[in-house]
Design an enzyme around this catalytic site. Structure first.
Site, PDB file in Angstrom:
ATOM      1  N   ASP A 117     -55.248   8.214 -45.535  1.00 27.33           N
ATOM      2  CA  ASP A 117     -55.118   7.092 -46.462  1.00 27.33           C
ATOM      3  C   ASP A 117     -55.505   7.710 -47.794  1.00 27.33           C
ATOM      4  OD1 ASP A 117     -55.711   4.999 -48.263  1.00 27.33           O
ATOM      5  OD2 ASP A 117     -55.943   3.621 -46.585  1.00 27.33           O
ATOM      6  N   HIS A 118     -54.513   7.979 -48.632  1.00 25.55           N
ATOM      7  CA  HIS A 118     -54.815   8.810 -49.806  1.00 25.55           C
ATOM      8  C   HIS A 118     -55.791   8.137 -50.768  1.00 25.55           C
ATOM      9  CE1 HIS A 118     -51.610   6.473 -51.722  1.00 25.55           C
ATOM     10  NE2 HIS A 118     -52.024   6.933 -52.888  1.00 25.55           N
ATOM     11  N   HIS A 147     -54.845   0.622 -47.645  1.00 23.76           N
ATOM     12  CA  HIS A 147     -55.671   0.876 -48.833  1.00 23.76           C
ATOM     13  C   HIS A 147     -56.663  -0.251 -49.128  1.00 23.76           C
ATOM     14  CE1 HIS A 147     -52.722   3.936 -49.144  1.00 23.76           C
ATOM     15  NE2 HIS A 147     -51.791   3.241 -49.772  1.00 23.76           N
ATOM     16  N   ALA A 172     -43.950  16.217 -49.422  1.00 29.09           N
ATOM     17  CA  ALA A 172     -44.290  17.632 -49.388  1.00 29.09           C
ATOM     18  C   ALA A 172     -44.175  18.243 -50.785  1.00 29.09           C
ATOM     19  CB  ALA A 172     -43.383  18.360 -48.400  1.00 29.09           C
TER      20      ALA A 172
END
Ligand code: BG6
Length: 484
Positions: free
Chosen positions: A177-178, A240, A18
């Protein structure tokens, strides 16, 4: 940009993710005008913070060299804190009241985003309570954003999915999924489908092999507890790397829309060759970092790691997508911690010309390289004539694109993904079926590792991994294009 109206409820609001990613990304969206008056954030976690303290944390999280104090103050005023025990129904009642009050105060119109930035073991109970305690609204949208890990194998992922699916429909679940929010990962589609040059060559008739490297210089850092239960295979390959594999091998979608792209990605992941234990032994390498001569600790010497830990911090493997266009093309993947440098790159190695007419002159390979980190770049390696009286050849790189232009601000992955959720666009999120096929592939490897006597070699911190990872390619007469 178009103004968005939304109330964010962030579970795990005091956490590292965060502070490092979510608040700075929301702040960027605020500065760019996507979020303005009509938004508020409720942070919840166990700690007994006050709104003032929370706002202070948020201010600190978003303050950097080019932040004005006024902007940060104004932004932080939209943040509220509620101490929360996720298992206590009473707490959801308080949360509902606060949510209603803020919805009115900021004229939000019932749009809610529930961001679960905490351990997945609480996802089910949170989803249930959001529904049973009427924290979901009926006058706006209700979207659930969840962070990995999505299970630790297919069975647990299914359980997790069912526990959420009872309360939230698939199209309102956004699995982050960044990597899918990274500019250069999104560039794969542009390069592949926007250029006939590449579109027409993108198959097993012209591509010799593909290499995907996600290397990190850092070690396990403060995440020993999680990492010990995961290892590099679950931490990086299941999500990823397999997502990148699907983007590289999927067929051209009928249109560039969520449903068409998703269909092709699912098809590609479904076509992954799932290995038998013998094939795992042949096609996959795992390893763990040891001490370096430069004084870096070995993995087993790290804090909170068992002296005899068998967790892999490195994986290399050969993957096949058995689709019409990609069967037979080895896709070499590797990832690891404490490698020589942080880099994320994809090398597409094309086949040689059918016949070299240049006599003793050697031809280099055509290689298309997409570099995601440390900065976005695309190269194409070509054979060209050497300047001079005689006819000679040399290999030269065509620099297709250099994203790092100081005048362009590259949006952070999270910033792009959060905006996508606000707009209801799930293109860059992982659909349940993608998760399931990925686990199926990973489980076969994990099971072989757990049940067979498959070695776990050590590699020196700061190297590019164990010798075995080079041997894997050498056996096929290939080598890693990126060496250090
Ligand atoms: C996370 C992994 O998903 O990705 C981490 O859990 C890893 O272990 C990180 O360090 C790498 O992300 P990035 O964006 O720094 O390449």
């Amino acid at each position: 940009g178009t103004r968005q109206q939304a109330l964010f409820i962030i579970f795990g609001g005091t956490g590292d993710l965060a502070k490092r990613k979510l608040y700075p990304s929301l702040f960027e969206l605020y500065k760019k005008g996507f979020l303005k008056e009509n938004f508020a954030v409720i942070g919840t976690a166990r700690r007994p913070w006050t709104d003032e303290y929370f706002q202070d944390v948020v201010r600190k999280a978003v303050t950097d060299a080019d932040t004005s104090k006024e902007d940060a103050d104004e932004f932080a005023q939209h943040f509220y804190y509620q101490s929360h025990n996720v298992n206590d129904t009473e707490h959801y009642v308080t949360l509902r009241k606060l949510a209603q009050r803020l919805d009115q105060k900021y004229s939000i119109g019932g749009n809610r985003l529930f961001y679960l930035a905490m351990s997945p073991r609480f996802f089910g109970t949170i989803a249930e309570h959001l529904k049973s305690q009427n924290i979901v609204t009926d006058n706006g949208y209700n979207r659930l954003i969840i962070e990995k890990p999505f299970g630790h194998d297919l069975a647990s992922a299914k359980d997790l999915n069912n526990s959420i699916g009872r309360y939230f429909a698939e199209d309102s679940v956004f699995r982050i999924d960044h990597y899918l929010g990274k500019e250069m990962i999104q560039n794969i589609a542009a390069v592949r489908f926007g250029n006939n040059l590449f579109r027409s060559l993108w198959n097993n008739r012209y591509i010799d092999n593909i290499q995907i490297t996600l290397s990190e210089a850092l070690g396990v850092e403060e995440r020993a507890g999680y990492y010990e239960t995961a290892g590099a295979l679950r931490d990086m390959v299941q999500n990823h790397i397999l997502q990148i594999v699907s983007l590289l091998t999927m067929n051209m979608p009928a249109s560039f829309t969520e449903s068409d792209i998703r269909r092709e990605k699912i098809y590609a992941l479904k076509a992954l060759q799932v290995y038998s234990p013998e094939q795992v032994e042949k096609n996959f390498v795992r390893a763990q970092y040891g001490e370096s001569s430069a004084g870096l600790k070995g993995y087993r010497q790290e804090e909170q790691i068992a002296d005899d830990s068998k967790t892999e911090t490195f994986v290399a493997g050969k993957v096949f997508v058995n689709s019409e266009n990609f069967s037979g093309v080895p896709i070499y993947i590797r990832t690891g911690k404490r490698l020589s440098k942080k880099t994320t790159r994809i090398d597409i190695v094309f086949k040689d010309v059918p016949k070299n007419i240049f006599g003793s002159e050697r031809l280099g390979k055509n290689i298309l390289t997409i570099i995601v980190e440390p900065k976005g770049e695309i190269y194409l390696q070509m054979n060209v004539k050497k300047i001079g009286q005689n006819f000679g050849l040399k290999v030269q790189k065509l620099d297709l694109l250099q994203v790092e232009d100081n005048s362009v601000q590259i949006p952070e992955a999270y910033e792009k993904l959060i905006l996508d959720v606000l707009r209801g666009d799930a293109t860059n999120f992982t659909h349940w079926e993608e998760v399931a096929y990925s686990w199926k592939f990973v489980d076969a490897i994990r099971n072989a590792w757990d049940n067979q006597q498959i070695p776990l070699p050590e590699y020196a911190s700061g190297s590019m991994g164990p010798q075995e990872a080079d041997d894997l390619l050498a056996r096929d007469d290939h080598h890693w294009i990126f060496t250090s």
